[in-house]
Design an enzyme around this catalytic site. Structure first.
Site, PDB file in Angstrom:
ATOM      1  N   HIS A  86       0.834  -1.210   0.000  1.00  0.00           N
ATOM      2  CA  HIS A  86       0.000   0.000   0.000  1.00  0.00           C
ATOM      3  C   HIS A  86       0.865   1.254   0.000  1.00  0.00           C
ATOM      4  O   HIS A  86       0.645   2.174  -0.807  1.00  0.00           O
ATOM      5  CB  HIS A  86      -0.913  -0.012   1.225  1.00  0.00           C
ATOM      6  CG  HIS A  86      -1.635   1.277   1.453  1.00  0.00           C
ATOM      7  ND1 HIS A  86      -2.892   1.518   0.949  1.00  0.00           N
ATOM      8  CD2 HIS A  86      -1.266   2.409   2.118  1.00  0.00           C
ATOM      9  CE1 HIS A  86      -3.273   2.741   1.296  1.00  0.00           C
ATOM     10  NE2 HIS A  86      -2.303   3.298   2.011  1.00  0.00           N
ATOM     11  N   GLU A  87       1.849   1.314   0.883  1.00  0.00           N
ATOM     12  CA  GLU A  87       2.670   2.528   1.001  1.00  0.00           C
ATOM     13  C   GLU A  87       3.527   2.747  -0.236  1.00  0.00           C
ATOM     14  O   GLU A  87       3.667   3.872  -0.725  1.00  0.00           O
ATOM     15  CB  GLU A  87       3.543   2.448   2.259  1.00  0.00           C
ATOM     16  CG  GLU A  87       2.766   2.335   3.557  1.00  0.00           C
ATOM     17  CD  GLU A  87       1.774   3.479   3.772  1.00  0.00           C
ATOM     18  OE1 GLU A  87       1.972   4.569   3.193  1.00  0.00           O
ATOM     19  OE2 GLU A  87       0.795   3.269   4.504  1.00  0.00           O
TER      20      GLU A  87
ATOM     21  N   HIS B 173       1.713   4.345  -3.154  1.00  0.00           N
ATOM     22  CA  HIS B 173       1.615   5.808  -3.153  1.00  0.00           C
ATOM     23  C   HIS B 173       2.764   6.429  -3.946  1.00  0.00           C
ATOM     24  O   HIS B 173       2.586   7.438  -4.626  1.00  0.00           O
ATOM     25  CB  HIS B 173       1.647   6.341  -1.718  1.00  0.00           C
ATOM     26  CG  HIS B 173       0.341   6.259  -0.999  1.00  0.00           C
ATOM     27  ND1 HIS B 173      -0.829   6.798  -1.499  1.00  0.00           N
ATOM     28  CD2 HIS B 173       0.020   5.715   0.211  1.00  0.00           C
ATOM     29  CE1 HIS B 173      -1.810   6.591  -0.631  1.00  0.00           C
ATOM     30  NE2 HIS B 173      -1.327   5.926   0.402  1.00  0.00           N
TER      31      HIS B 173
ATOM     32  N   GLU C  13      -5.998   6.859  -1.445  1.00  0.00           N
ATOM     33  CA  GLU C  13      -5.818   5.781  -0.480  1.00  0.00           C
ATOM     34  C   GLU C  13      -6.432   4.482  -1.004  1.00  0.00           C
ATOM     35  O   GLU C  13      -5.844   3.406  -0.877  1.00  0.00           O
ATOM     36  CB  GLU C  13      -6.474   6.160   0.857  1.00  0.00           C
ATOM     37  CG  GLU C  13      -5.771   7.265   1.613  1.00  0.00           C
ATOM     38  CD  GLU C  13      -4.383   6.860   2.076  1.00  0.00           C
ATOM     39  OE1 GLU C  13      -4.119   5.653   2.219  1.00  0.00           O
ATOM     40  OE2 GLU C  13      -3.554   7.759   2.297  1.00  0.00           O
TER      41      GLU C  13
END
Length: 272
Positions: free
Chosen positions: A145-146, A149, A203
């Site tokens: 997920h990070e 970004h 997100e």
């Protein structure tokens, strides 16, 4: 809706030419910004910062973090080994989308259950997240997920959006003779209703991309659902209402992740 009404109240009886000019100028700026597509989701986005500029921004913040938290950096032990092991596999997948990024991960001893990836590939993990991740697949959910970004260039995209908002506000204010206080309110109102949903959409997109990344890295994507359910239990009673948060609520997150599972499972090959 109330924000839109307030903006309209500002402009009633005033020349509308400034608004037209603002729309035209912003449209031209968007057309001349770099147009690209995000990995996995294939969404069209506009960014102005180059990879090199994003790497510079991220490296500066990363160096600042290392200086400020030098005494808390974890450089050995089982937690350190786990973070390095999982990060290497996620980074290898992400590098296919961003081969110029220089990936690095640091584990910091903090109780906060958090992790983040700066523009350009610098990752910071707090030890407080590890009891919630529980295992490599849970950590891969977080790191996927990070890292998403960064590969989707979300920071650069937000910078571009904020720049366009300021340009539009300046043109409107210049043509409508606002007071300094009114001008500040115009900038704020132009962001309300677009800023938070835009961030929530980022997100959600990071969840989607990260799920595919962890599957490509050889982690069972179904473990992402288990992780977000643990996060839901861990944050119960503490998370803000979704409409006031940059992040989707964990309950909605689980629903969306389950919807993307078929795509991720098609790309899942157990690591050997």
């Amino acid at each position: 809706m109330s924000a839109a009404k307030t903006v309209l109240a500002f402009l009633v009886g005033r020349p509308l030419i400034a608004i037209v000019i603002a729309a035209v100028v912003v449209g031209v700026l968007v057309l001349h910004s770099h147009r690209q597509r995000t990995p996995v989701t294939n969404r069209v986005q506009h960014v102005a910062l180059t990879d090199a500029q994003q790497m510079q921004l991220g490296s500066q913040q990363y160096a600042k973090t290392l200086r400020e938290d030098r005494a808390s950096i974890v450089s050995k032990g089982p937690q350190y080994a786990e973070v390095q092991r999982v990060a290497r596999r996620i980074e290898a997948v992400a590098s296919r989308d961003k081969p110029n990024f220089v990936w690095r991960v640091t584990l910091i001893r903090k109780k906060e259950a958090n992790a983040y990836c700066l523009p350009g590939g610098k990752i910071v993990v707090f030890t407080g997240i590890l009891p919630v991740t529980e295992n490599d697949a849970g950590l891969a959910t977080v790191l996927g997920h990070e890292v998403a970004h960064a590969t989707a260039e979300h920071v650069a995209e937000r910078i571009e959006r904020e720049h366009l908002t300021e340009v539009a506000a300046a043109i409107i204010a210049g043509g409508v003779a606002f007071t300094p206080g009114q001008y500040a309110r115009v900038i704020a109102l132009l962001g309300v209703g677009s800023g938070l949903p835009f961030s929530r959409s980022q997100e959600s997109e990071a969840d989607h991309i990260g799920l595919v990344y962890m599957a490509r890295a050889g982690y069972d994507p179904r473990q992402a659902v288990a992780f977000w359910k643990r996060m839901q239990r861990a944050s119960k009673g503490h998370e803000p209402p979704e409409f006031l948060s940059d992040h989707p609520s964990d309950a909605h997150r689980v629903e969306r992740v389950e919807g993307w599972l078929p795509q991720a499972e098609r790309q899942y090959r157990p690591h050997t």
